[in-house]
Scaffold this motif. Sequence first.
Motif, PDB file in Angstrom:
ATOM      1  N   ASP A  13       0.848  -1.188   0.000  1.00  0.00           N
ATOM      2  CA  ASP A  13       0.000   0.000   0.000  1.00  0.00           C
ATOM      3  C   ASP A  13       0.887   1.243   0.000  1.00  0.00           C
ATOM      4  N   PHE A  14       0.871   1.955  -1.123  1.00  0.00           N
ATOM      5  CA  PHE A  14       1.640   3.189  -1.242  1.00  0.00           C
ATOM      6  C   PHE A  14       0.733   4.417  -1.273  1.00  0.00           C
ATOM      7  N   GLY A  15      -0.569   4.212  -1.055  1.00  0.00           N
ATOM      8  CA  GLY A  15      -1.497   5.325  -1.041  1.00  0.00           C
ATOM      9  C   GLY A  15      -1.772   5.876  -2.434  1.00  0.00           C
ATOM     10  N   GLU A  16      -2.369   7.042  -2.490  1.00  0.00           N
ATOM     11  CA  GLU A  16      -2.765   7.641  -3.761  1.00  0.00           C
ATOM     12  C   GLU A  16      -1.595   8.264  -4.511  1.00  0.00           C
ATOM     13  N   LYS A  17      -0.530   8.606  -3.804  1.00  0.00           N
ATOM     14  CA  LYS A  17       0.639   9.215  -4.443  1.00  0.00           C
ATOM     15  C   LYS A  17       1.886   8.411  -4.072  1.00  0.00           C
ATOM     16  N   PRO A  18       2.130   7.292  -4.770  1.00  0.00           N
ATOM     17  CA  PRO A  18       3.250   6.400  -4.425  1.00  0.00           C
ATOM     18  C   PRO A  18       4.613   7.086  -4.404  1.00  0.00           C
ATOM     19  N   THR A  19       4.820   8.070  -5.286  1.00  0.00           N
ATOM     20  CA  THR A  19       6.135   8.713  -5.339  1.00  0.00           C
ATOM     21  C   THR A  19       6.355   9.707  -4.202  1.00  0.00           C
ATOM     22  N   SER A  20       5.330   9.911  -3.390  1.00  0.00           N
ATOM     23  CA  SER A  20       5.488  10.788  -2.230  1.00  0.00           C
ATOM     24  C   SER A  20       5.828   9.993  -0.976  1.00  0.00           C
ATOM     25  N   VAL A  21       5.846   8.668  -1.087  1.00  0.00           N
ATOM     26  CA  VAL A  21       6.160   7.808   0.065  1.00  0.00           C
ATOM     27  C   VAL A  21       7.680   7.732   0.205  1.00  0.00           C
ATOM     28  N   ARG A  22       8.207   8.475   1.158  1.00  0.00           N
ATOM     29  CA  ARG A  22       9.653   8.575   1.330  1.00  0.00           C
ATOM     30  C   ARG A  22       9.994   8.530   2.820  1.00  0.00           C
ATOM     31  N   GLU A  23       9.599   7.415   3.458  1.00  0.00           N
ATOM     32  CA  GLU A  23       9.866   7.239   4.881  1.00  0.00           C
ATOM     33  C   GLU A  23      10.701   5.989   5.095  1.00  0.00           C
ATOM     34  N   SER A  24      11.622   6.068   6.041  1.00  0.00           N
ATOM     35  CA  SER A  24      12.513   4.941   6.319  1.00  0.00           C
ATOM     36  C   SER A  24      11.762   3.709   6.807  1.00  0.00           C
ATOM     37  N   ASP A  25      10.647   3.897   7.499  1.00  0.00           N
ATOM     38  CA  ASP A  25       9.934   2.760   8.086  1.00  0.00           C
ATOM     39  C   ASP A  25       8.996   2.046   7.107  1.00  0.00           C
ATOM     40  N   HIS A  26       8.775   2.623   5.933  1.00  0.00           N
ATOM     41  CA  HIS A  26       7.773   2.062   5.031  1.00  0.00           C
ATOM     42  C   HIS A  26       8.187   0.713   4.443  1.00  0.00           C
ATOM     43  N   TYR A  27       9.493   0.382   4.474  1.00  0.00           N
ATOM     44  CA  TYR A  27       9.952  -0.882   3.879  1.00  0.00           C
ATOM     45  C   TYR A  27       9.234  -2.083   4.485  1.00  0.00           C
ATOM     46  N   GLN A  28       8.824  -1.983   5.753  1.00  0.00           N
ATOM     47  CA  GLN A  28       8.152  -3.118   6.387  1.00  0.00           C
ATOM     48  C   GLN A  28       6.812  -3.414   5.724  1.00  0.00           C
ATOM     49  N   ASP A  29       6.178  -2.385   5.155  1.00  0.00           N
ATOM     50  CA  ASP A  29       4.927  -2.588   4.438  1.00  0.00           C
ATOM     51  C   ASP A  29       5.160  -2.983   2.982  1.00  0.00           C
ATOM     52  N   GLU A  30       6.386  -2.845   2.525  1.00  0.00           N
ATOM     53  CA  GLU A  30       6.699  -3.193   1.137  1.00  0.00           C
ATOM     54  C   GLU A  30       7.048  -4.673   0.991  1.00  0.00           C
ATOM     55  N   TYR A  31       7.710  -5.230   1.999  1.00  0.00           N
ATOM     56  CA  TYR A  31       8.070  -6.651   1.943  1.00  0.00           C
ATOM     57  C   TYR A  31       6.927  -7.493   2.488  1.00  0.00           C
ATOM     58  N   VAL A  32       5.831  -7.518   1.739  1.00  0.00           N
ATOM     59  CA  VAL A  32       4.666  -8.318   2.122  1.00  0.00           C
ATOM     60  C   VAL A  32       4.948  -9.786   1.798  1.00  0.00           C
ATOM     61  N   PRO A  33       4.231 -10.722   2.434  1.00  0.00           N
ATOM     62  CA  PRO A  33       4.515 -12.149   2.240  1.00  0.00           C
ATOM     63  C   PRO A  33       4.563 -12.592   0.777  1.00  0.00           C
ATOM     64  N   GLY A  34       3.640 -12.091  -0.060  1.00  0.00           N
ATOM     65  CA  GLY A  34       3.634 -12.494  -1.465  1.00  0.00           C
ATOM     66  C   GLY A  34       4.921 -12.117  -2.181  1.00  0.00           C
ATOM     67  N   PHE A  35       5.443 -10.938  -1.889  1.00  0.00           N
ATOM     68  CA  PHE A  35       6.683 -10.464  -2.485  1.00  0.00           C
ATOM     69  C   PHE A  35       7.875 -11.253  -1.943  1.00  0.00           C
ATOM     70  N   VAL A  36       7.889 -11.486  -0.640  1.00  0.00           N
ATOM     71  CA  VAL A  36       8.971 -12.249  -0.016  1.00  0.00           C
ATOM     72  C   VAL A  36       9.044 -13.658  -0.599  1.00  0.00           C
ATOM     73  N   ASP A  37       7.877 -14.274  -0.829  1.00  0.00           N
ATOM     74  CA  ASP A  37       7.840 -15.628  -1.385  1.00  0.00           C
ATOM     75  C   ASP A  37       8.459 -15.686  -2.778  1.00  0.00           C
ATOM     76  N   LYS A  38       8.425 -14.567  -3.490  1.00  0.00           N
ATOM     77  CA  LYS A  38       8.972 -14.533  -4.844  1.00  0.00           C
ATOM     78  C   LYS A  38      10.404 -13.993  -4.893  1.00  0.00           C
ATOM     79  N   TRP A  39      10.914 -13.555  -3.759  1.00  0.00           N
ATOM     80  CA  TRP A  39      12.212 -12.870  -3.732  1.00  0.00           C
ATOM     81  C   TRP A  39      13.340 -13.732  -4.295  1.00  0.00           C
ATOM     82  N   ASP A  40      13.295 -15.032  -4.024  1.00  0.00           N
ATOM     83  CA  ASP A  40      14.368 -15.908  -4.495  1.00  0.00           C
ATOM     84  C   ASP A  40      14.338 -16.104  -6.008  1.00  0.00           C
ATOM     85  N   GLU A  41      13.160 -15.893  -6.617  1.00  0.00           N
ATOM     86  CA  GLU A  41      13.103 -15.886  -8.090  1.00  0.00           C
ATOM     87  C   GLU A  41      13.901 -14.710  -8.627  1.00  0.00           C
ATOM     88  N   LEU A  42      13.839 -13.609  -7.906  1.00  0.00           N
ATOM     89  CA  LEU A  42      14.568 -12.410  -8.299  1.00  0.00           C
ATOM     90  C   LEU A  42      16.065 -12.587  -8.091  1.00  0.00           C
TER      91      LEU A  42
END
Length: 275
Positions: A13-42
């Motif tokens: 969830d980056f809200g209505e203006k994703p490019t305005s999300v510039r907080e150090s703590d937001h990474y915890q909301d970015e590494y959601v389980p679905g993304f983490v499960d695919k991380w090794d593919e990356l």
Amino acid sequence: MDKSTEQESKEQDFGEKPTSVRESDHYQDEYVPGFVDKWDELIDWESRAKGEGNTIINILKERGVKKVLDVATGTGFNSVRLLQAGFEVVSADGSPEMLVKAFENARQYGYLMRTVQADWRWMNKDIHEEFDAILCLGNSFTHLFNERDRRKALAEFYALLKHDGVLLLDQRNYDSILDQGYSSKHAHYYCGDSVSVYPEHVDEGLARFRYEFLDNSVYYLNMFPLRKDYTRRLLHEVGFQEIKTLGDFKETYKENEPDFFLHVAEKEYKEDEEM
């Protein structure tokens, strides 16, 4: 919906203006389980190990390192390689989802990983040991958007190192991205052939990367585009005495060529030879 099901269905969830999300703590909301499960593919562990070679392991062995703190464990690639090479490793990450995946990956390789969930800015609150080396790899340091946070994290790393310890910290070549535009060989870090990775937005305060997988799932990471010389200056100002920067694990390179820089920062105080 029980808690485990809720976690599995969690979306970025980056809200209505994703490019305005510039907080150090937001990474915890970015590494959601679905993304983490695919991380090794990356990552593609096999291809990354081939591209990286033994550079990091050799840097550590040359300095007689035995005990390592991997502060950006992710899904465990570097921690497992260090365990395989015989190092004593403590694996830390701010994302509980990443740590769970890392622990599972390590078990598949026959290792019981020692994990700690910790915020870099308060590492000493959760970790009460000293280390010969600290690793902060995978472009992870760019999750910190505030200079005060960056300085605080580096100071915490510095304090956790022994008097002659070394910090290995890497970053994308944001200088090239900002000044020349994005290109990547996908030969050293994000080696998976089934993943499309590119910056959807770049300015001096944000690099917003898009990750698209074969099943058409799409995820994003918002990161601060650190310039190489700025990172080196911060390391010096926090107290690291000598800093060597490699480009794609090579000592000699042209500034715009590497995809990644690796800073090798020495804590050991060396008196001026003329004194």
